[in-house]
Design a protein around this motif. Structure first.
Motif, PDB file in Angstrom:
ATOM      1  N   GLN A 116      59.218  30.270  64.388  1.00  0.00           N
ATOM      2  CA  GLN A 116      59.957  29.467  65.374  1.00  0.00           C
ATOM      3  C   GLN A 116      59.933  30.135  66.743  1.00  0.00           C
ATOM      4  OE1 GLN A 116      63.745  29.370  63.354  1.00  0.00           O
ATOM      5  NE2 GLN A 116      63.402  27.314  62.523  1.00  0.00           N
ATOM      6  N   LEU A 117      60.020  31.462  66.750  1.00  0.00           N
ATOM      7  CA  LEU A 117      60.003  32.207  68.003  1.00  0.00           C
ATOM      8  C   LEU A 117      58.689  31.982  68.746  1.00  0.00           C
ATOM      9  CD1 LEU A 117      61.283  35.827  68.427  1.00  0.00           C
ATOM     10  CD2 LEU A 117      59.133  35.152  69.445  1.00  0.00           C
ATOM     11  N   TYR A 155      66.581  35.662  70.969  1.00  0.00           N
ATOM     12  CA  TYR A 155      66.054  34.787  69.917  1.00  0.00           C
ATOM     13  C   TYR A 155      66.493  35.229  68.518  1.00  0.00           C
ATOM     14  CZ  TYR A 155      63.003  34.367  74.004  1.00  0.00           C
ATOM     15  OH  TYR A 155      62.522  34.256  75.279  1.00  0.00           O
ATOM     16  N   LEU A 208      66.149  32.708  65.573  1.00  0.00           N
ATOM     17  CA  LEU A 208      64.862  32.087  65.277  1.00  0.00           C
ATOM     18  C   LEU A 208      64.053  32.929  64.303  1.00  0.00           C
ATOM     19  CD1 LEU A 208      63.671  31.001  68.862  1.00  0.00           C
ATOM     20  CD2 LEU A 208      64.944  29.645  67.186  1.00  0.00           C
TER      21      LEU A 208
END
Length: 393
Positions: free
Chosen positions: A339-340, A332, A335
């Motif tokens: 957002q993660l 990730y 992100l």
């Protein structure tokens, strides 16, 4: 690969592939070769002597099925010996990552620090003049790590930055020492001792010459599939050892930066500052901690409740990193923290597997099971050890 008298695996050297990526500046160059040359002197007997992971890689390089029993894969390879040569696999590219931001902490008084440390049982007390401090290896949240020597042995010296210490740092450091003293396993970093000099507070451990896995994957060429499986197996063995203890230990901050690589490319779990002892087999813990990118979703609530399955989740992400060998970055990486949380917890987004489809489907399925949202559906690390061992026979 064989088990020794103590039940541990002993690794026999692998035959390196004939396409050797060489460093040229910041990139790689690949020496051209034809993969079929690797089968010219192979027989059914010599192939059976290899571990299954080597056989899987030979099949992958030739576009042959890589799933199934070892004997079936060998038959496919023997039938391929007279086939037309094809080019070797491509070389991974290095990726650039944004630097991490380290938050500032209020300093703690040195005299107060000593009073707090007074209740720690410093088994293995080391005088600072017994240490020879060498080159700097890196920096962590509250300590700098150096290569050095102690009584003629090469060691890692984690010197704590006292001037930047907070009370929370002291508690974390005390806990790491108390946990490390208990652990004795070939896949866990070996604790040697502590130096409590008022100006030099250090934790001394064995030295892993190749640094942490995160950096190691960005410095060296992608190894064979067998070598990657060995690293994964080491990590799984270390985690299963922690979970098997009574009471069990949950690492809680498993990530590629907390896995160290020795000079002979063995993996060892490090950094037990956030580890917690689980009081009962059916008990859950309720403290938030760790690094978001490798954290299990059950951490992300005001009052988290979790078990050792948070380590299983994190190891699944580390295994994904190993198979991609940093070519796809870290989990990730694109992100933001918000957002993660939204993607991973609410939408069950996981790292992409499309570029890893050349690996056995059963291995990718194992990784997917490890990072399931529901902890109860994740396998135990003991199960993971057994599945990875299949490739090392």
């Amino acid at each position: 690969m064989l088990r020794n008298a103590n039940g541990y695996f002993e690794f026999r050297p692998l035959t390196l592939p004939k396409a050797i990526p060489m460093f040229l500046g910041k990139g790689f160059q690949t020496i051209e070769r034809h993969v079929d040359e690797g089968l010219e002197n192979e027989t059914e007997e010599t192939l059976h002597r290899r571990i299954k992971a080597d056989i899987v890689q030979l099949c992958q390089e030739r576009g042959l099925p890589s799933e199934g029993e070892k004997s079936a894969l060998i038959r496919n390879l023997l039938g391929w010996q007279k086939a037309k040569p094809v080019p070797g696999p491509s070389t991974p590219q290095l990726c650039s990552l944004e630097p991490m931001v380290v938050s500032k902490k209020a300093p703690i008084n040195t005299r107060y620090l000593n009073s707090i440390l007074a209740d720690v049982d410093f088994h293995g007390e080391i005088s600072y003049d017994q240490l020879t401090v060498g080159r700097k290896l890196g920096s962590g949240g509250f300590k700098d790590c150096y290569a050095g020597t102690f009584k003629g042995e090469e060691v890692a010296i984690g010197e704590l930055r006292i001037q930047n210490f907070s009370e929370l740092d002291v508690k974390e450091m005390k806990h790491e020492i108390n946990v490390l003293k208990q652990l004795r396993h070939e896949s866990i970093i070996r604790f040697i001792g502590v130096c409590t000099n008022v100006r030099h507070l250090c934790i001394v451990t064995e030295l892993c010459a190749n640094g942490d896995l995160y950096d190691h994957m960005r410095k060296v060429r992608k190894p064979s599939f067998g070598r990657m499986i060995m690293i994964m197996h080491d990590i799984a063995m270390g985690c299963s050892y922690l979970h098997a203890r009574r009471p069990s230990i949950i690492h809680r901050d498993m990530k590629s930066m907390n896995v160290l690589i020795t000079s002979d490319e063995r993996a060892k779990i490090n950094d037990f500052g956030l580890a917690r002892i689980r009081p009962r087999a059916n008990a859950s813990l309720h403290t938030q901690c760790g690094t978001p990118n490798w954290q299990a979703p059950e951490f992300w609530t005001p009052n988290p409740s979790y078990t050792e399955k948070v380590d299983v989740y994190a190891c699944g992400l580390i295994f994904w990193e190993i198979l991609s060998w940093a070519e796809l970055g870290y989990p990730y990486h694109n992100l933001t923290e918000h957002q993660l949380y939204e993607a991973v917890r609410d939408k069950e987004v996981r790292p992409p597997l499309e570029k890893l489809r050349k690996y056995p489907p059963s291995l990718l399925a194992l990784i997917q099971d490890m990072w399931r949202k529901d902890p109860k559906k994740r396998p135990s690390m003991f199960y993971v050890v057994d599945r990875l061992a299949d490739y090392l026979q």
